[in-house]
Design a protein around this motif. Sequence first.
Motif, PDB file in Angstrom:
ATOM      1  N   VAL A   1       0.830  -1.241   0.029  1.00  0.00           N
ATOM      2  CA  VAL A   1       0.237   0.052  -0.216  1.00  0.00           C
ATOM      3  C   VAL A   1       0.874   1.214   0.096  1.00  0.00           C
ATOM      4  CG1 VAL A   1      -1.505   1.274   1.312  1.00  0.00           C
ATOM      5  CG2 VAL A   1      -1.998  -0.959   1.127  1.00  0.00           C
ATOM      6  N   LEU A   2       1.930   1.231   0.898  1.00  0.00           N
ATOM      7  CA  LEU A   2       2.746   2.445   0.813  1.00  0.00           C
ATOM      8  C   LEU A   2       3.663   2.533  -0.298  1.00  0.00           C
ATOM      9  CD1 LEU A   2       3.894   2.398   4.619  1.00  0.00           C
ATOM     10  CD2 LEU A   2       1.734   3.251   3.798  1.00  0.00           C
TER      11      LEU A   2
ATOM     12  N   ASP B   1       1.514   8.058  -6.888  1.00  0.00           N
ATOM     13  CA  ASP B   1       1.095   9.362  -6.476  1.00  0.00           C
ATOM     14  C   ASP B   1      -0.257   9.507  -6.011  1.00  0.00           C
ATOM     15  OD1 ASP B   1       1.820  12.041  -5.650  1.00  0.00           O
ATOM     16  OD2 ASP B   1       1.556  12.713  -7.809  1.00  0.00           O
ATOM     17  N   VAL B   2      -0.844   8.597  -5.303  1.00  0.00           N
ATOM     18  CA  VAL B   2      -2.118   8.756  -4.794  1.00  0.00           C
ATOM     19  C   VAL B   2      -2.081   8.557  -3.259  1.00  0.00           C
ATOM     20  CG1 VAL B   2      -3.097   7.546  -6.979  1.00  0.00           C
ATOM     21  CG2 VAL B   2      -2.220   6.140  -4.865  1.00  0.00           C
ATOM     22  N   PRO B   3      -3.113   9.342  -2.667  1.00  0.00           N
ATOM     23  CA  PRO B   3      -3.147   9.196  -1.156  1.00  0.00           C
ATOM     24  C   PRO B   3      -3.401   7.721  -0.759  1.00  0.00           C
ATOM     25  CG  PRO B   3      -4.644  10.892  -2.239  1.00  0.00           C
ATOM     26  CD  PRO B   3      -4.117  10.120  -3.140  1.00  0.00           C
ATOM     27  N   VAL B   4      -2.882   7.514   0.378  1.00  0.00           N
ATOM     28  CA  VAL B   4      -3.109   6.033   0.978  1.00  0.00           C
ATOM     29  C   VAL B   4      -4.484   5.743   1.060  1.00  0.00           C
ATOM     30  CG1 VAL B   4      -2.842   4.557   3.193  1.00  0.00           C
ATOM     31  CG2 VAL B   4      -0.987   6.291   2.328  1.00  0.00           C
ATOM     32  N   ASP B   5      -5.475   6.553   1.331  1.00  0.00           N
ATOM     33  CA  ASP B   5      -6.877   6.255   1.328  1.00  0.00           C
ATOM     34  C   ASP B   5      -7.417   6.166  -0.002  1.00  0.00           C
ATOM     35  OD1 ASP B   5      -6.989   5.655   4.357  1.00  0.00           O
ATOM     36  OD2 ASP B   5      -6.987   7.984   4.428  1.00  0.00           O
TER      37      ASP B   5
ATOM     38  N   ALA C   1       0.013  -0.357   8.991  1.00  0.00           N
ATOM     39  CA  ALA C   1       0.684   0.218   7.790  1.00  0.00           C
ATOM     40  C   ALA C   1      -0.153   1.330   7.219  1.00  0.00           C
ATOM     41  CB  ALA C   1       0.685  -0.894   6.698  1.00  0.00           C
ATOM     42  N   PHE C   2      -1.415   1.270   7.258  1.00  0.00           N
ATOM     43  CA  PHE C   2      -2.194   2.550   6.767  1.00  0.00           C
ATOM     44  C   PHE C   2      -1.839   3.369   7.430  1.00  0.00           C
ATOM     45  CE2 PHE C   2      -4.777  -0.518   3.938  1.00  0.00           C
ATOM     46  CZ  PHE C   2      -5.103   0.400   2.929  1.00  0.00           C
TER      47      PHE C   2
END
Length: 398
Positions: A232-233, A240-244, A321-322
């Motif tokens: 995910v990270l 280049d996207v937000p984690v959510d 991790a999130f």
Amino acid sequence: MSLFEDVPSQTLDRPLRVAILGCSGSIGTQALDVCRLHADKIQVVGLSVFSSCEKLVHAQREFHVPHVVVANATHKDDPVLTELPDTCDLRFGPDAVRRLATLPEVDCVLVAVVGEAGIGACYDALAADKIVACANKEALVSGGDLLMPMVKPGKLIPVDSEHSAIFQCLRGERHSELSRIWLTCSGGPFLGKTKSELADVTPEQALAHPSWSMGPKITIDSATLMNKGLEVLEAHHLFDVPVDAIEVLIQPQSRIHSMVEFVDGSVIAQLGPSDMRIPIQLAFSYPDRWESPATSVDFCQEVPLQFSQPDMTTFKCLALAFEAGRTGGTLPCAMNAANEIANAAFRKKNLSFLGIPEVVEQVMNRTDVEHVESLEQLEDVDRLARKRAETIIGGLEV
């Protein structure tokens, strides 16, 4: 976004010259298989291992590799190394591995070493304008803020099957129209288990992955779902996207390797065999495609595909991790270091399976988060997190 700018087809009038860092591991050995299959297109000019000198010598002699490195210098007197020809340049230590990534005769560096050791090699290879085939999650998890600004078009190709899939799905698309990423996950060997059922699982049980052939560290990470958390990270930095904006999706058959969804609701998926040689090969051939090293999937004979949400309460590493990704800075580096220590302790039967997220969470809670500024800073954060994890494990009951 530089990762997806058009890259012309390869126009080399010679084979692609590659250095494989970590050639004795799961990714490294499968990369050598790709090199065998496409000997007319690839020349192996550099190899490194941590301590597997016999495997290094065997590969050097097969591929006639001019530069080899043993990262663990305590193995410099291993008798098998005398079998290397005098023409082969043999060096030792972590600095020699990083040097291998910058040699003038190297076009592409496959970073397949496990853990934080890959960060420096990725940094040096990118600085030297090499193509980096990145199979090291931790490089971007810990050092993504440093590495991604260095990336030029066509110079960083992800090797993880999921990130290779996303990379392929986004090729030719407008990044501004991306809505979210569906990051697929087999669920590992303990899919559907409860916390009480996981209390007494053994390393042997955790190493029995249902779909993929991987090294022991990554296989345990897959069982805890930390592997998916790291991915995910990694995806957050790569694309280049937000984690959510990244959704983890359980897909037990491991046929859909990941998907991307656009603002109009369209979803593009990449499917295929569960064979790591395919993304490894694509990293070498990009932007071209070569003949497949794997047997094609007969979709008429496939069982129905299944989908479900991950249980982030039972498999808390994914939730951690999130959390680290949302906070950012040096916290992912500390999380990763703590996980490496806890993972190894579980494999040595010095820590329970459920103790892994407990150790990681305690280290994260004790970390003073800073903005990422340098490799030296990350090394300090990594070192302190490892020390804290070892202290915590020493106070826990197995």
